[in-house]
Design an enzyme around this catalytic site. Sequence first.
Site, PDB file in Angstrom:
ATOM      1  N   GLU A  94      49.629-118.153  27.455  1.00 58.61           N
ATOM      2  CA  GLU A  94      49.084-119.238  28.275  1.00 58.61           C
ATOM      3  C   GLU A  94      48.537-120.355  27.384  1.00 58.61           C
ATOM      4  O   GLU A  94      47.907-120.081  26.367  1.00 58.61           O
ATOM      5  CB  GLU A  94      47.896-118.607  29.011  1.00 58.61           C
ATOM      6  N   CYS A 107      44.458-126.349  24.633  1.00 65.71           N
ATOM      7  CA  CYS A 107      43.887-125.050  24.274  1.00 65.71           C
ATOM      8  C   CYS A 107      45.043-124.075  24.088  1.00 65.71           C
ATOM      9  O   CYS A 107      45.816-123.864  25.011  1.00 65.71           O
ATOM     10  CB  CYS A 107      42.958-124.606  25.411  1.00 65.71           C
ATOM     11  N   CYS A 114      44.778-109.289  23.340  1.00 63.10           N
ATOM     12  CA  CYS A 114      43.646-109.320  22.404  1.00 63.10           C
ATOM     13  C   CYS A 114      43.077-107.911  22.308  1.00 63.10           C
ATOM     14  O   CYS A 114      43.144-107.146  23.259  1.00 63.10           O
ATOM     15  CB  CYS A 114      42.569-110.276  22.930  1.00 63.10           C
ATOM     16  N   CYS A 118      36.019-107.916  24.788  1.00 65.31           N
ATOM     17  CA  CYS A 118      34.859-108.542  25.454  1.00 65.31           C
ATOM     18  C   CYS A 118      34.928-108.222  26.947  1.00 65.31           C
ATOM     19  O   CYS A 118      35.967-108.360  27.583  1.00 65.31           O
ATOM     20  CB  CYS A 118      34.845-110.047  25.219  1.00 65.31           C
ATOM     21  N   CYS A 121      36.206-110.808  29.689  1.00 66.17           N
ATOM     22  CA  CYS A 121      37.390-111.601  29.374  1.00 66.17           C
ATOM     23  C   CYS A 121      38.670-110.922  29.839  1.00 66.17           C
ATOM     24  O   CYS A 121      38.882-109.728  29.615  1.00 66.17           O
ATOM     25  CB  CYS A 121      37.438-111.840  27.860  1.00 66.17           C
ATOM     26  N   GLY A 161      43.395-114.258  22.729  1.00 64.01           N
ATOM     27  CA  GLY A 161      43.465-113.771  21.355  1.00 64.01           C
ATOM     28  C   GLY A 161      42.261-114.152  20.527  1.00 64.01           C
ATOM     29  O   GLY A 161      41.481-115.030  20.893  1.00 64.01           O
ATOM     30  N   GLU A 162      42.113-113.447  19.402  1.00 62.11           N
ATOM     31  CA  GLU A 162      41.038-113.729  18.452  1.00 62.11           C
ATOM     32  C   GLU A 162      41.675-114.361  17.215  1.00 62.11           C
ATOM     33  O   GLU A 162      42.381-113.690  16.456  1.00 62.11           O
ATOM     34  CB  GLU A 162      40.300-112.418  18.111  1.00 62.11           C
ATOM     35  N   SER A 193      37.595-120.976  17.837  1.00 60.64           N
ATOM     36  CA  SER A 193      36.546-120.173  18.456  1.00 60.64           C
ATOM     37  C   SER A 193      36.724-118.705  18.098  1.00 60.64           C
ATOM     38  O   SER A 193      37.811-118.155  18.214  1.00 60.64           O
ATOM     39  CB  SER A 193      36.621-120.358  19.975  1.00 60.64           C
ATOM     40  N   SER A 216      31.265-117.491  19.447  1.00 61.05           N
ATOM     41  CA  SER A 216      30.942-116.929  20.768  1.00 61.05           C
ATOM     42  C   SER A 216      29.770-115.973  20.627  1.00 61.05           C
ATOM     43  O   SER A 216      29.944-114.818  20.260  1.00 61.05           O
ATOM     44  CB  SER A 216      32.158-116.184  21.323  1.00 61.05           C
ATOM     45  N   LEU A 217      28.589-116.476  20.911  1.00 58.10           N
ATOM     46  CA  LEU A 217      27.379-115.675  20.707  1.00 58.10           C
ATOM     47  C   LEU A 217      27.035-114.879  21.970  1.00 58.10           C
ATOM     48  O   LEU A 217      26.927-113.666  21.936  1.00 58.10           O
ATOM     49  CB  LEU A 217      26.231-116.602  20.286  1.00 58.10           C
ATOM     50  N   HIS A 218      26.859-115.559  23.076  1.00 54.59           N
ATOM     51  CA  HIS A 218      26.706-114.951  24.404  1.00 54.59           C
ATOM     52  C   HIS A 218      25.472-114.055  24.592  1.00 54.59           C
ATOM     53  O   HIS A 218      25.321-113.444  25.648  1.00 54.59           O
ATOM     54  CB  HIS A 218      27.944-114.153  24.819  1.00 54.59           C
ATOM     55  N   ASN A 292      33.141-117.084  34.109  1.00 50.89           N
ATOM     56  CA  ASN A 292      34.192-117.192  35.115  1.00 50.89           C
ATOM     57  C   ASN A 292      34.553-115.758  35.517  1.00 50.89           C
ATOM     58  O   ASN A 292      35.191-115.057  34.740  1.00 50.89           O
ATOM     59  CB  ASN A 292      35.380-117.909  34.448  1.00 50.89           C
ATOM     60  N   CYS A 335      40.432-117.324  31.433  1.00 49.54           N
ATOM     61  CA  CYS A 335      41.372-117.158  30.309  1.00 49.54           C
ATOM     62  C   CYS A 335      42.184-115.883  30.470  1.00 49.54           C
ATOM     63  O   CYS A 335      41.630-114.824  30.636  1.00 49.54           O
ATOM     64  CB  CYS A 335      40.622-116.956  28.991  1.00 49.54           C
TER      65      CYS A 335
HETATM   66  N1  SAH Z   1      38.501-114.831  20.679  1.00 51.10           N
HETATM   67  C1  SAH Z   1      37.865-116.105  20.664  1.00 51.10           C
HETATM   68  C2  SAH Z   1      38.473-117.080  21.676  1.00 51.10           C
HETATM   69  C3  SAH Z   1      38.268-116.572  23.060  1.00 51.10           C
HETATM   70  S1  SAH Z   1      38.233-117.621  24.456  1.00 51.10           S
HETATM   71  C4  SAH Z   1      36.388-115.967  20.907  1.00 51.10           C
HETATM   72  O1  SAH Z   1      35.939-114.867  21.225  1.00 51.10           O
HETATM   73  O2  SAH Z   1      35.658-116.934  20.737  1.00 51.10           O
HETATM   74  C5  SAH Z   1      37.050-118.853  24.248  1.00 51.10           C
HETATM   75  C6  SAH Z   1      35.674-118.608  24.841  1.00 51.10           C
HETATM   76  O3  SAH Z   1      35.706-118.272  26.227  1.00 51.10           O
HETATM   77  C7  SAH Z   1      34.912-117.492  24.152  1.00 51.10           C
HETATM   78  O4  SAH Z   1      33.600-117.926  23.948  1.00 51.10           O
HETATM   79  C8  SAH Z   1      34.961-116.387  25.163  1.00 51.10           C
HETATM   80  O5  SAH Z   1      33.927-115.458  24.953  1.00 51.10           O
HETATM   81  C9  SAH Z   1      34.853-117.156  26.452  1.00 51.10           C
HETATM   82  N2  SAH Z   1      35.318-116.452  27.662  1.00 51.10           N
HETATM   83  C10 SAH Z   1      36.324-115.578  27.799  1.00 51.10           C
HETATM   84  N3  SAH Z   1      36.440-115.162  29.076  1.00 51.10           N
HETATM   85  C11 SAH Z   1      35.479-115.801  29.758  1.00 51.10           C
HETATM   86  C12 SAH Z   1      35.060-115.793  31.119  1.00 51.10           C
HETATM   87  N4  SAH Z   1      35.684-115.033  32.030  1.00 51.10           N
HETATM   88  N5  SAH Z   1      34.031-116.587  31.463  1.00 51.10           N
HETATM   89  C13 SAH Z   1      33.394-117.350  30.557  1.00 51.10           C
HETATM   90  N6  SAH Z   1      33.734-117.411  29.268  1.00 51.10           N
HETATM   91  C14 SAH Z   1      34.743-116.631  28.862  1.00 51.10           C
END
Ligand code: SAH
Length: 352
Positions: A94, A107, A114, A118, A121, A161-162, A193, A216-218, A292, A335
Amino acid sequence: MSEKQDIKSYNLIELKEQMDSLGEKGFRAKQIYQWLHKEKVTSFEEMTNLSKSLRTKLKEIYEIRSVRPVDVLISKVDGTRKYLFEIKGGSIIESVLMRYHHGNSVCISTQSGCRMGCRFCASTLNGLERNLTASELLSQIYAIEQDIGEKVSNVVLMGSGEPLDNFDNVVKFIQMISDENGANLSQRNITLSTCGIVPKIKELAEKHFQITLALSLHASDNETRKSLMPIAYKYSIDEILNACREYFGETGRRITFEYSLVAGQNDSVEEAECLADLVRGINCHVNLIPVNPIKERNFTQSDKKAVEQFKSRLEKNKINATIRREMGRDINGACGQLRNEAMKGRKEETDV
Ligand code: SAH
């Protein structure tokens, strides 16, 4: 017959070596590189400044690998386009085009699937299928440019993907997309990212690219982070922040911290306060993303008020923060969700 080599994944130096090994003159490499990455041709026949015999020879040894558009969804709200591409082997990936007044931002996916796991995701639900080659990373952009008849000005490696789990191909992609003999995209317009693979962040810093690192800290503590991201069992927040400091030290590029807000899990003002304490002193920016929700997992988006409060608490602490603008609301799967559905549809087709 052995498999043809992927000529579009060679950078200029490697292409020169290839021409050497074929007994061809060095300047052929530059010509071919420009055909592939500036003119973006899809066949050797189009390389009209090469002799017929060289074109035939190239065709025997190499393939011009691309991605094949299978579907595109266009938002009626803001023109965002979600593309589904088929890659060699039949998998679907995608990519997303977002149109802003300052330009076209794309993007791209860096892997098919992946393996980072997470929890929120969709890209990781079926694990990793394979890494994308440099040619497949580039081709997502080239195919979109061809579709819209306009240049892409910004690239974010934030699709499935990472990126740092596909390090060599991603590094090559960054170098190739910014090569003046190719698309010549400014590295300052590229954002990568990562979920935070510490040794790879350090390795990336040493490349001295001018790209933006988004982390991506979260979460603002290790236990919460572990509940959202398995990678947190491997690297602590402290280790990650030190790697980010190192990245800034080597590149002078401001760090972006991504923070997806999940209702009741990481969105309290106390957590905003902890986050501010963590990143204080780092030249950074925090990007807040209301999560999301995906149907396979039980996560709820923080409400508007919680998001606003989180942001103002960061700002009160003099931390730069923005709330990510939702693009393509009407076509907005999280995503990887579209890909999963397309792959499932295919499987059902072959199952009957
Ligand atoms: N592997 C990379 C790129 C992933 S996607 C990473 O982890 O950063 C980019 C961002 O979207 C990341 O911060 C990921 O954690 C976030 N993400 C993935 N799914 C999501 C969702 N359902 N809602 C909100 N953010 C999401």
